[in-house]
Design an enzyme around this catalytic site. Structure first.
Site, PDB file in Angstrom:
ATOM      1  N   HIS A   1     -11.647  -4.125   9.367  1.00 50.27           N
ATOM      2  CA  HIS A   1     -12.191  -3.899   8.023  1.00 50.27           C
ATOM      3  C   HIS A   1     -13.553  -3.201   8.086  1.00 50.27           C
ATOM      4  CE1 HIS A   1      -9.208  -7.033   7.234  1.00 50.27           C
ATOM      5  NE2 HIS A   1      -9.281  -6.771   5.955  1.00 50.27           N
TER       6      HIS A   1
ATOM      7  N   GLU B   1       0.812  -1.218   0.000  1.00 50.29           N
ATOM      8  CA  GLU B   1       0.000   0.000   0.000  1.00 50.29           C
ATOM      9  C   GLU B   1       0.847   1.271   0.000  1.00 50.29           C
ATOM     10  OE1 GLU B   1      -0.660  -2.602   1.884  1.00 50.29           O
ATOM     11  OE2 GLU B   1      -2.734  -3.194   1.510  1.00 50.29           O
TER      12      GLU B   1
END
Lengths: 346, 322
Positions: free
Chosen positions: A140, A71
């Protein structure tokens, strides 16, 4: 005009902008999906949530770029590309992963224009998902738009329906500055977020709130999935003679302060429904805005409805208890009117 | 790669100008007129200059906290640089960046950077732009041995290999990441060797030898321009001053500090080679030295007397204000 789910509207906006401008590229993990797997099939996934499916087939691997699970690295590539002539749309699968790429957003993308004396731009869009409700638990499910809203140099969008998502995403991609575009996972196929949208492409300016319902008794400010909860409550309470004005700011930075202040000036009561945080979140920010600038219009204390200061739990009944419920929102509205919150259940 | 006399003299001038720029800051910092953190490039000048000789304005560099030399070598205006370091309104970044964030995108400079290792993915991004738009451009990230341990530098190298990007990751291994010795923290003690595992050419060179740097970086730039992908270069260099100005360097021995100035000064080495190879006379080089001193003195005086930005301009170039 055709009714379209938010999932399809986002995919459409990406296609339209990529057709419109060759400098627009997409970059992220699995956004095409399935590269060099043993089946040999390509464009099978469109990301883990299937939003970008079909883009690889139309635009090719040179513009729909699958990355390693890196990322920070690919976000940095996107920032460098944005500063040198491309207009990348980077996908951060879940905003919970912002810690894995934080520097590139916080210290690079957000700072380039100001720190370089206005001589450079960074036309980057980071599409990311937010929100609880999928039993995805603590890592999440967060709605960290308040983190990025606090950073000067980032614009932040939180769409609540297909029409807004398409128009705001087009605006984001055409914007010369970095935009964090926060898509609530529960809204992709949410029936109430599927609305009629025009055939032709359009944009929606940042910093212009949408009045979801008009009302005279209480102002409710809500974003993303919370606008639907608030709208449901408003409809239910109208049957009890209570008139609720639901405002969806749509962007948290820039924020349409005037619409909120004008609404509170007319209703005198404010409830904010916010999935971000119980402390230092978007809800407290709006409360502070109104307390500073419209205090004398208030007829009752401001109420902020948020999840508890607690990670998002896994178990379904716990998660449902965590997400701000219609019952809590209705209770808060009634409280601002000096009515018994228990009436909401009646 | 043969260099003409004028190219060699220009290289010497640039190195000498960077040296003088930095020495001036070292002296002036004690007056308290230069705000903020300062990290000087003295001892490493050959690296920025030799690498940037292969680059055009349309090529990009991403630099680090020790970035004055890279920016000057890539063509940043010397006076604009000095003004920026003093925080003045007419600085390259209008006093918004300062030493650690100085940039000039019109010259392909994506900025010094206050975050160790950040330049690597940014340069890879600039290389992605060059590849996608077919500009023929290349990008170079300059970082130190300290940055070689940052995870996103690894991520950037891996992606550059995957996508065969026209980028050079140039590691100036000056022996110290801040205060800590390279050998203490680089597990393999070998940045180039470790990088080679990513699947790209990775070479280790003498970062005090202008000619060796010029040769190795020239090959890397040619390879990148020809679409043959990225390169890692580890240049073993020396740092004269501390991590930042004011660092007493108690972690280095007096002998080492004397040795690097006496025997491993890239400017001195270039000067000796130019004279020995009859490429330039001591007189010609002395003249360049004097011109560099004059230029920096003039820039300093301009910077000192220049105006600070008006407080009313504080939020210029913010695009959302509250």
């Amino acid at each position: 005009m055709a009714e379209m789910a938010m999932r399809a509207a986002i995919n459409l906006a990406l296609r339209e902008e990529m057709r419109r401008d060759e400098r627009v590229i997409m970059i992220g993990t699995d956004i095409a999906g399935g590269a060099q797997g043993s089946s040999g099939a390509e464009d099978v996934a469109g990301g883990v949530l299937g939003i970008t499916k079909g883009l690889l087939s139309e635009f090719g691997a040179g513009r729909v770029i699958d990355t390693p699970i890196s990322e920070m690295g690919y976000m940095g590539v996107a920032v460098g590309a944005a500063a040198t002539g491309l207009r990348p749309v980077a996908e951060l699968m879940f905003i919970d992963f912002i810690g894995c790429c934080g520097d590139m957003l916080l210290n690079q993308a957000a700072k380039i224009r100001y720190m370089f004396g206005g001589k450079s731009t960074c036309p980057l869009v980071v599409r990311t998902t937010i929100g609880a409700g999928a039993n995805a638990a603590a890592q999440h499910s967060q709605s960290l738009y308040h983190w990025v809203t606090a950073v000067p140099g980032l614009k932040v969008v939180v769409p609540s329906n297909a029409y807004d998502a398409r128009g705001l995403l087009a605006t984001a991609i055409r914007d010369d500055d970095p935009v964090i575009f926060c898509e609530h996972k529960a809204l992709y196929d949410f029936p109430a977020a599927a609305v009629e949208i025009p055939d032709a492409s359009y944009t929606i300016p940042f910093g212009e709130a949408n009045f979801v319902t008009e009302g005279t008794d209480v102002t409710v400010v809500a974003l993303g999935l919370m606008t639907h909860i608030a709208a449901g409550v408003a409809a239910a309470l109208s049957g009890k003679g209570i008139s609720v004005e639901v405002i969806d700011p749509r962007t948290t930075s820039p924020l349409d302060e005037e619409s909120i202040l004008e609404s509170v000036a007319s209703t005198g009561r404010l409830v904010i429904v916010d999935e971000s945080a119980a402390r230092c979140g978007f809800g407290q920010d709006v409360a502070a805005l109104v307390a500073e600038r419209a205090f004398h219009a208030l007829k009752a204390p401001i109420k902020v409805v948020t999840p508890p200061h607690c990670p998002t739990p896994f178990s379904p009944p716990l998660e449902q208890a965590w997400i701000p419920s219609g019952e809590r929102v209705a209770g808060a509205i009634l409280e601002t009117m000096g009515l018994d919150p228990a009436l909401a259940a009646a | 790669m043969a260099l003409s006399k004028s190219q060699l003299l220009e290289a010497y001038r640039r190195m000498r100008t960077i040296r003088e720029f930095e020495e001036n800051i070292h002296r002036e910092n004690t007056t308290g007129e230069i705000p903020g953190f300062l990290h000087l490039y003295c001892g490493q000048e050959a690296n920025a200059v030799a690498v940037c000789m292969h680059l055009e304005d349309t090529d990009y560099i991403a630099s680090n906290h020790r970035g004055h030399g890279h920016c000057l070598a890539k063509g940043a205006d010397v006076e604009g640089m000095m003004l920026e370091l003093y925080g003045k309104a007419d600085g390259l970044c209008k006093g918004r960046g300062g030493s650690m964030h100085i940039a000039d995108v019109s010259r392909g400079i994506l900025g010094a950077n206050g975050i160790v290792g950040a330049g690597a993915p940014l340069a890879a991004g600039a290389a992605l732009t060059a590849k996608t738009l077919g500009t023929g451009g290349v990008a170079v990230s300059f970082q130190g041995d300290g940055a070689s341990n940052e995870g996103y530098v690894f991520e950037a190298i891996n992606m550059a290999v995957m996508w065969q990007l026209p980028v050079i990751f140039y590691f100036e291994n000056n022996g110290y990441g801040e205060f800590t010795g390279h050998d203490h923290v680089v597990g393999s003690k070998d940045i180039a060797g470790r990088a080679a595992g990513f699947g790209l050419p990775a070479v280790k060179i003498d970062g005090t030898d202008f000619f060796e740097i010029h040769e190795a970086s020239g090959e890397a730039v040619q390879r990148a321009r020809a679409g043959k992908g990225p390169t890692v270069i580890e240049a073993v260099a020396v740092r004269f001053y501390g991590h930042y100005e004011g660092d007493p360097q108690a972690y280095r021995s007096k002998e080492e500090l004397a040795d690097v100035r006496q025997n491993r000064d890239c400017l001195k080495i270039l000067r000796q080679k130019l004279i020995a190879g009859k490429k330039a006379s001591a007189r010609e080089l002395d003249a360049i030295d004097r011109e560099a001193v004059d230029l920096i003195n003039a820039c300093r005086e301009t910077a000192k007397s220049a105006a600070y930005p008006e407080a009313s301009t504080l939020t210029d170039n913010t695009y959302v204000s509250y």
